[in-house]
Design a protein around this motif. Structure first.
Motif, PDB file in Angstrom:
ATOM      1  N   ASN B 258      34.855  49.806  48.426  1.00  0.00           N
ATOM      2  CA  ASN B 258      34.516  48.550  47.740  1.00  0.00           C
ATOM      3  C   ASN B 258      35.730  48.072  46.954  1.00  0.00           C
ATOM      4  O   ASN B 258      35.793  48.246  45.749  1.00  0.00           O
ATOM      5  CB  ASN B 258      33.364  48.764  46.734  1.00  0.00           C
ATOM      6  N   PRO B 259      36.722  47.490  47.630  1.00  0.00           N
ATOM      7  CA  PRO B 259      37.918  47.114  46.872  1.00  0.00           C
ATOM      8  C   PRO B 259      37.628  45.977  45.903  1.00  0.00           C
ATOM      9  O   PRO B 259      37.006  44.976  46.267  1.00  0.00           O
ATOM     10  CB  PRO B 259      38.899  46.681  47.965  1.00  0.00           C
ATOM     11  N   ALA B 274      34.030  43.193  43.580  1.00  0.00           N
ATOM     12  CA  ALA B 274      34.149  44.099  44.721  1.00  0.00           C
ATOM     13  C   ALA B 274      33.763  43.417  46.025  1.00  0.00           C
ATOM     14  O   ALA B 274      32.800  42.661  46.085  1.00  0.00           O
ATOM     15  CB  ALA B 274      33.239  45.308  44.501  1.00  0.00           C
ATOM     16  N   LEU B 275      34.547  43.687  47.051  1.00  0.00           N
ATOM     17  CA  LEU B 275      34.178  43.318  48.415  1.00  0.00           C
ATOM     18  C   LEU B 275      33.389  44.542  48.911  1.00  0.00           C
ATOM     19  O   LEU B 275      33.975  45.545  49.320  1.00  0.00           O
ATOM     20  CB  LEU B 275      35.445  43.089  49.237  1.00  0.00           C
ATOM     21  N   LEU B 276      32.057  44.463  48.803  1.00  0.00           N
ATOM     22  CA  LEU B 276      31.229  45.653  49.015  1.00  0.00           C
ATOM     23  C   LEU B 276      31.212  46.123  50.468  1.00  0.00           C
ATOM     24  O   LEU B 276      31.107  45.308  51.383  1.00  0.00           O
ATOM     25  CB  LEU B 276      29.788  45.371  48.554  1.00  0.00           C
ATOM     26  N   GLN B 309      30.788  47.961  41.051  1.00  0.00           N
ATOM     27  CA  GLN B 309      30.917  49.049  42.022  1.00  0.00           C
ATOM     28  C   GLN B 309      32.264  49.127  42.729  1.00  0.00           C
ATOM     29  O   GLN B 309      32.364  49.662  43.830  1.00  0.00           O
ATOM     30  CB  GLN B 309      29.762  48.963  43.045  1.00  0.00           C
ATOM     31  N   GLN B 310      33.324  48.632  42.074  1.00  0.00           N
ATOM     32  CA  GLN B 310      34.656  48.722  42.672  1.00  0.00           C
ATOM     33  C   GLN B 310      35.071  50.195  42.785  1.00  0.00           C
ATOM     34  O   GLN B 310      34.835  50.976  41.870  1.00  0.00           O
ATOM     35  CB  GLN B 310      35.687  47.997  41.790  1.00  0.00           C
ATOM     36  N   THR B 311      35.686  50.540  43.914  1.00  0.00           N
ATOM     37  CA  THR B 311      36.138  51.912  44.118  1.00  0.00           C
ATOM     38  C   THR B 311      37.666  52.018  44.112  1.00  0.00           C
ATOM     39  O   THR B 311      38.218  53.111  44.117  1.00  0.00           O
ATOM     40  CB  THR B 311      35.608  52.470  45.453  1.00  0.00           C
ATOM     41  N   VAL B 312      38.330  50.865  44.125  1.00  0.00           N
ATOM     42  CA  VAL B 312      39.794  50.789  44.156  1.00  0.00           C
ATOM     43  C   VAL B 312      40.106  49.318  43.855  1.00  0.00           C
ATOM     44  O   VAL B 312      39.208  48.481  43.940  1.00  0.00           O
ATOM     45  CB  VAL B 312      40.326  51.225  45.554  1.00  0.00           C
TER      46      VAL B 312
END
Lengths: 80, 393
Positions: B258-259, B274-276, B309-312
């Motif tokens: 999710n960037p 985020a781009l989920l 929910q961003q992961t990076v």
């Protein structure tokens, strides 16, 4: 369509894609993307909307010819 | 039974106005359903419920400003009795702020709640003002309540601007700036960053994209930004260690990618929604979702999950003409990818020197979670995909 009408159509589409831009902010000879902080997504949206309105498709190779309001008006006038 | 609370939609958020309920008491809700809209400094955001159940009680009226963590509604799980639910809620008046549901059960996804930053929950009377005036007031640090005193009509944009002009320059930064300052100070104090950079020859990818777009109608064209994000996502799939979190002295890898995409707002401000589940998208879907995300960011229609929910993080400062970006990691993430402006530069191939479209790709990594080798592998993969763009379709 007169040149002035084409210009107004372009302005309308820019303001529709980027509602926080005021019509007076658009300098005819200034680079649209840089002066108005329009990113590549918004720029593509403007061209897509103009394609629907005017029926002219601007290929990517012609993007340099539609960089300012003046140039864009001339470009569409020549193709309508 | 649980309390549905005002979520934290970013480290810089202290409170938000509950604008509209999308459900009423007695409604059945399912996990992920949008049940309310809140207005924050980042626009109107749709917030989702994180469990399936029934809306037992709505605790906050529309148009009320609520601090992060304020209980907004009581949600009963399937089959739970009403009295029991209300009693339970009354017994525990103050709980820690909620943590949005992590995408995966095993891997914790959320930053620790930053309780010290949260003011006490006290719903304030909402001042009548246009959305533009509200936004401007936040930007300029104008107190809407003070402005509203002695006037019973809604406050318009011009009134805010006039007030800001007459007011002396605020001695302190506004709340949003201070909150960003806290998050970034924490990042720089706690995260031992390492930085790596590589030059990417973008000529093959841009030529490939131009040929692809030449065959397409204007509506179906792919922008270089979408191709770059797709390449970063593919490289992260190959080097998953950079897509995750460092929490409680432990490194966890997220299964979904999710960037957070840094999106500039034209009149100031930056949001990284985020781009989920970007790893499930092909190139066309990436372009479409990115376009949608940017449009909704600017029009203020983001989802709560997109804010949390961003992961990076991916930051592309290319539009501003910057060649190299050395980012500051947003905790608890462990990496930020920086993409610079694509410039014409001398490029040596074999014994020939030519001019190519060149982009500097950088990565800042959390050295507690990964080593430079991991970052180097990522940049190598990124370069590989950009030299072989057909693999990105």
């Amino acid at each position: 369509m007169t040149k002035e009408e084409i210009k107004q159509t372009i302005i309308e589409q820019i303001v529709m894609v980027a509602p926080d831009i005021e019509e007076e902010e658009i300098e005819p000879s200034a680079n649209l993307q840089r002066s108005l902080e329009i990113d590549s997504f918004d720029f593509l949206k403007v061209l897509t909307a103009l394609n629907e309105k005017l029926g002219v498709d601007v290929p990517e190779t012609d993007y340099a010819q539609v960089d300012t309001l003046e140039h864009m008006t001339d470009y569409f006038e020549a193709r309508l | 039974m649980s309390e549905f609370k005002m979520p934290s939609l970013g480290a810089d958020m202290e409170s938000a106005v509950l604008m509209e309920w999308k459900v009423k008491e007695g409604d059945h809700v399912t996990k992920g359903q949008v049940i309310a809209e809140v207005e924050t400094s980042k626009g109107v955001i749709e917030i989702e419920v994180f469990e399936t159940g029934v809306v037992e009680k709505i605790l906050v009226e529309e148009e009320t400003e609520c601090a992060v963590g304020t209980p907004l509604a009581l949600i009963a799980s399937e089959g739970e009795g009403r009295e029991e639910a209300v009693a339970e809620a009354a017994a525990e008046p103050e709980k820690v702020p909620p943590q949005p549901e992590p995408p995966s059960k095993e891997e914790p996804l959320k930053p620790e709640p930053q309780e010290e930053e949260r003011p006490a929950a006290e719903p304030a009377e909402r001042v009548k003002a246009s959305p533009a005036a509200r936004r401007k007031a936040r930007e300029l640090g104008v107190d809407l309540a003070a402005l509203a005193a002695g006037s019973d009509r809604g406050i318009q944009l011009d009134a805010v601007e006039a007030a800001a002009e007459t007011a002396a320059k605020a001695p302190e930064a506004d709340g949003m700036r201070q909150a960003i300052a806290r998050a970034m100070s924490r990042s720089n104090a706690e995260i031992p960053h390492y930085y790596l950079s590589t030059s990417v020859n973008m000529t093959p990818a841009l030529a490939w994209l131009a040929a692809l777009n030449a065959k397409r109608s204007i509506k179906e064209r792919i922008l270089p930004a979408a191709l770059l994000i797709r390449a970063v996502v593919k490289a992260l799939e190959a080097v998953p260690e950079l897509n995750g979190f460092w929490q409680e002295e432990r490194h966890s890898i997220s299964k979904t990618v999710n960037p957070g995409i840094a999106i500039a707002l034209r009149k100031g401000g930056l949001i990284t929604p985020a781009l989920l589940s970007a790893e499930t998208m092909n190139l066309d879907e990436t372009m479409h979702s990115l376009d949608d995300l940017i449009t909704r960011t600017r029009s203020g229609r983001l989802r709560g999950s997109e804010m949390t929910q961003q992961t990076v993080t991916i930051t592309n400062l290319g539009d501003l003409g910057v060649e190299r970006v050395y980012g500051v990691i947003y905790p608890p993430q462990v990496a930020i990818v920086g993409l610079g402006r694509i410039i014409d530069a001398p490029w040596a191939e074999g014994d020939a020197l030519s001019v190519r479209k060149v982009m500097q790709a950088t990565i800042a990594g959390d050295h507690r979670a990964t080593d430079g080798r991991t970052g180097a592998l990522f940049l190598e993969r990124l370069d590989h995909f950009l030299q072989n763009p057909q693999e990105l379709l």
